[in-house]
Write an enzyme that holds these catalytic residues in place. Structure first.
Site, PDB file in Angstrom:
ATOM      1  CD  GLU A 140      36.191  47.698  42.282  1.00  0.00           C
ATOM      2  OE1 GLU A 140      36.729  47.058  41.593  1.00  0.00           O
ATOM      3  OE2 GLU A 140      36.389  49.037  42.297  1.00  0.00           O
ATOM      4  CG  HIS A 141      39.886  44.796  40.783  1.00  0.00           C
ATOM      5  ND1 HIS A 141      40.978  44.119  41.073  1.00  0.00           N
ATOM      6  CD2 HIS A 141      39.950  45.981  41.235  1.00  0.00           C
ATOM      7  CE1 HIS A 141      41.657  44.695  42.127  1.00  0.00           C
ATOM      8  NE2 HIS A 141      40.890  45.613  42.312  1.00  0.00           N
ATOM      9  CG  ASP A 142      41.518  41.215  39.189  1.00  0.00           C
ATOM     10  OD1 ASP A 142      41.396  40.546  38.233  1.00  0.00           O
ATOM     11  OD2 ASP A 142      41.981  42.445  39.235  1.00  0.00           O
TER      12      ASP A 142
END
Ligand code: UDP
Length: 217
Positions: A140-142
């Site tokens: 997922e993000h980041d």
């Protein structure tokens, strides 16, 4: 003119799962499947699943303009050793990805990765060299993922997580998301057992199992 030669290094379970992806990727690039081989340091049959099996010495001796290898061996320490060997011999790292991999915005992916079918990498992710993301895993993000990290099938790596070099995440493990500026960290060389639910950072080198995941022993 000599043609390039491509190898899936590792002729066992991992390699046999990667070979069809490699074959499909080369077919799309217009490269003949005859330019694709297994390489393995252990003796084996002449062919595996229709593809020639060579020793590393044979791979180097085979006429080729350029040589590429994807390291399809789950053990990350072996991958690092073989990456050094290949680099010394001028064998280039090769990334192999299934056609249905989803990559969103601003994903930086290091050389020599393997992205299996149904892998999703969402946005703003940095991943190091020789990453293995097995079937149905997502990032997922980041997230920031180091070098030689291995995901078994079905790993759920949520947002704002840092995974350091050589960590191994077992099948179906779920890692809770961190916070912006305060990521959940899986330390270098840590092992997350299959099905573990990781709710807090994991120190380097330890194995965690269970729900919530605890250090084994
Ligand atoms: N292997 C190799 N060189 C090495 C270490 C391993 O060619 O330095 C090969 C080994 O002979 C075997 C494969 O890598 O064929 C590893 O297979 P294994 O079943 O242990 O694991 P997996 O395929 O899941 O990575």
């Amino acid at each position: 003119m000599q043609q390039d030669l491509y190898a899936v290094y590792g002729g066992s379970g991992c390699g046999r799962g990667v070979m069809p992806l490699a074959r499909q990727q080369l077919a799309q690039a217009g490269v003949s499947p005859e330019r694709l081989v297994f390489v393995d340091d252990a003796p084996g049959p002449e062919k595996v699943n229709g593809q020639r099996l060579l020793t590393y010495a044979q791979f180097l001796a085979e006429p080729a303009a350029k040589r590429y290898a994807v390291l399809a061996i789950a053990n990350s320490v072996v991958r690092e050793k073989l990456a050094q060997r290949c680099e010394q011999d001028g064998v280039r790292s090769w990334t192999v990805a299934a056609v249905n991999v989803v990559r969103m915005d601003e994903v930086s992916l290091g050389e020599g990765s393997i992205l299996s079918p149904f892998v999703t990498l969402t946005s703003n992710i940095r991943i190091g060299r020789h990453f293995h993301a097995n079937l149905y895993s997502y990032v997922e993000h980041d997230c920031v993922i180091g070098d030689f990290v291995t995901f078994a099938p079905g790993v759920h790596c949520n947002g704002n997580i840092v995974i350091e070099d050589h960590a191994y995440i077992g099948a179906g493990a779920v890692i809770k998301q961190g916070q912006p500026g305060k990521p959940l960290i899986i330390g270098r060389g840590a092992v997350v057992g299959m099905g573990a639910v990781v709710t807090k950072s994991v120190p380097a080198g330890v194995t965690v199992v269970g729900n919530p995941a605890r250090v084994m022993g």
